[in-house]
Enzyme design. Sequence first.
Site, mmCIF file in Angstrom:
data_model
loop_
_atom_site.group_PDB
_atom_site.id
_atom_site.type_symbol
_atom_site.label_atom_id
_atom_site.label_comp_id
_atom_site.label_asym_id
_atom_site.label_seq_id
_atom_site.Cartn_x
_atom_site.Cartn_y
_atom_site.Cartn_z
ATOM 1 N N SER A 107 13.274 32.826 36.898
ATOM 2 C CA SER A 107 14.798 32.590 37.010
ATOM 3 C C SER A 107 15.635 33.829 37.376
ATOM 4 C CB SER A 107 15.496 32.140 35.518
ATOM 5 O OG SER A 107 15.274 32.942 34.693
ATOM 6 N N LYS A 108 16.448 33.713 38.081
ATOM 7 C CA LYS A 108 17.356 34.949 38.648
ATOM 8 C C LYS A 108 17.951 35.730 37.539
ATOM 9 C CE LYS A 108 21.489 32.411 39.633
ATOM 10 N NZ LYS A 108 22.507 31.852 40.640
ATOM 11 N N ARG A 109 18.049 35.115 36.279
ATOM 12 C CA ARG A 109 18.434 36.123 34.968
ATOM 13 C C ARG A 109 17.637 37.103 34.882
ATOM 14 N NH1 ARG A 109 19.810 31.044 33.582
ATOM 15 N NH2 ARG A 109 18.021 30.705 32.192
ATOM 16 N N LEU A 161 14.588 37.799 37.084
ATOM 17 C CA LEU A 161 13.765 38.286 38.220
ATOM 18 C C LEU A 161 14.681 37.848 39.702
ATOM 19 C CD1 LEU A 161 10.810 39.350 38.901
ATOM 20 C CD2 LEU A 161 10.235 37.039 39.412
#
Length: 517
Positions: free
Chosen positions: A254-256, A258
């Site tokens: 997830s962009k949280r 990575l």
Amino acid sequence: MTVVTRIAPSPTGDPHVGTAYVALFNYAFARRHGGRFVLRIEDTDQARYVASAERRIVEVLRWLGLTPDEGPGIGGDHGPYRQSERLDVYRAHVERLLASGHAYRAFETSEELEAMRLDQQRRGVDPGYDGRGRSVDAAEQRRRAASGEPHVVRLRTPDDGHTTFHDLLRGDVSVPNAEIRDAVLLKSDGFPTYHLANVVDDHLMGITHVVRAEEWVVSTPLHVLLYQAFDWAPPVFAHLPLLRNPDANKTKISKRKLDTSVESYRDQGILPEALLNFLATMGWSMPDGRELFSLRDFVEAFDLERVSLGGPVFDLKRLRHLNARYLREVLPLERVADRVVPFLRAAGHEPDDEDFLLDVVDVLRPRAETLAELAAQADYFFADRIAYDDDARRRLAAGQAYLEDLEREFSRLEFYDDDAIDDLLHDYVQRQAVPLGKVLMPLRVALTGTGQAPAVVDLVAILGRRRTLARIGQALQAIQEGLPDDDPERLRAEAEAAAKTAGAKGRRRPPSAADRG
């Protein structure tokens, strides 16, 4: 049977590495079997739609070399390929389900649905639609819909039994029908849900193999029921393992946690070949165990049933290591130089001397993991003037006498190539009876502004006579500007300590075309 696969991203933001991963496996499977690879844009979620996202998805696929055979802007026999342009198709198929009794119109308001949810919560019942709309007579449904009353269309699902499908990677998967609960097919705004559009489009576009992420496993029984309601044969299903974060729990990427944007990796200077190679090893490996392989190699060896379900980890260190190997070992020097030019231009440089650029890239690529790093390291090669910080100026001051001597030596050098420069430096050090590093460190700093740079012989040869003399002159001028805490004894001690750890190995190669005279 002609194999047809598809990638169906939603244009809701940055092109995701998960999309690239699934696209790669679909592309490889289609190519391996001489089939077609389709791009479909699933843009029915108007609340999350981002106008520029479709263009960026297409650009990323082109950058990666995963060019679809059919899709928006490409054409094909099964378009249009944007779901927002296929609303009449979905409505016609909804009418077909209504007529056959496999679907019904439901008129509950959001307040009624919320009250139902709270009542289920209070009674400890699993949440979900309770089917109350089924009891409304079909004629009454048509009358209320004709009067303009807001409603959705739901699939009438079985209450008993199980729905089973076969997954190429997981075997048979079975779900109790009681858990499926009359899903919405058409929303009150007239747009289809993902489930309806997905099934209708896959069938009409001739998709033979649905290869997608494992998060869709739970939705597949509903899709199978839709295929049955339409009396269509379902495609072959294969659900790929999700990419995982490199944390202790291997959580879903997830962009949280990575960077998940393909564009971001492109802008960092990750090569498309390296990114594809990396993604290809997410749950799969070459039969012969090779770590480095091309897209063509991957296609020729690809076997979907060899995909492992172990939860592949998106390890950035490994990606950068792989990218560095592509820079050093795989791509020819000329192609690396071509790829780095946009990064140099973004930094304000104009690499218009091809031979000079090749020499710079050749000497720096063993030291860089990405194109962006390579361009950053090349800055001092292209800069008109070198900036010296206080530490650099101290090192220069400690070697001032050597720099003055070398300025004269280089100006008199008859043949300005690697061998001549190497001989000059070694002869000078022998005459001075000092360690080689004691002379080379201030010279390296004079030429680059830093002590972390390639071998001095390489630097002098690539920069050429004019640039080398100009930079030594700049360094001597910087010394003259003085330092507020000059201490000759301390400077001498620091220089001697640096000389013990510094070394230089001359690189034998033809001289650069730039500034040789």
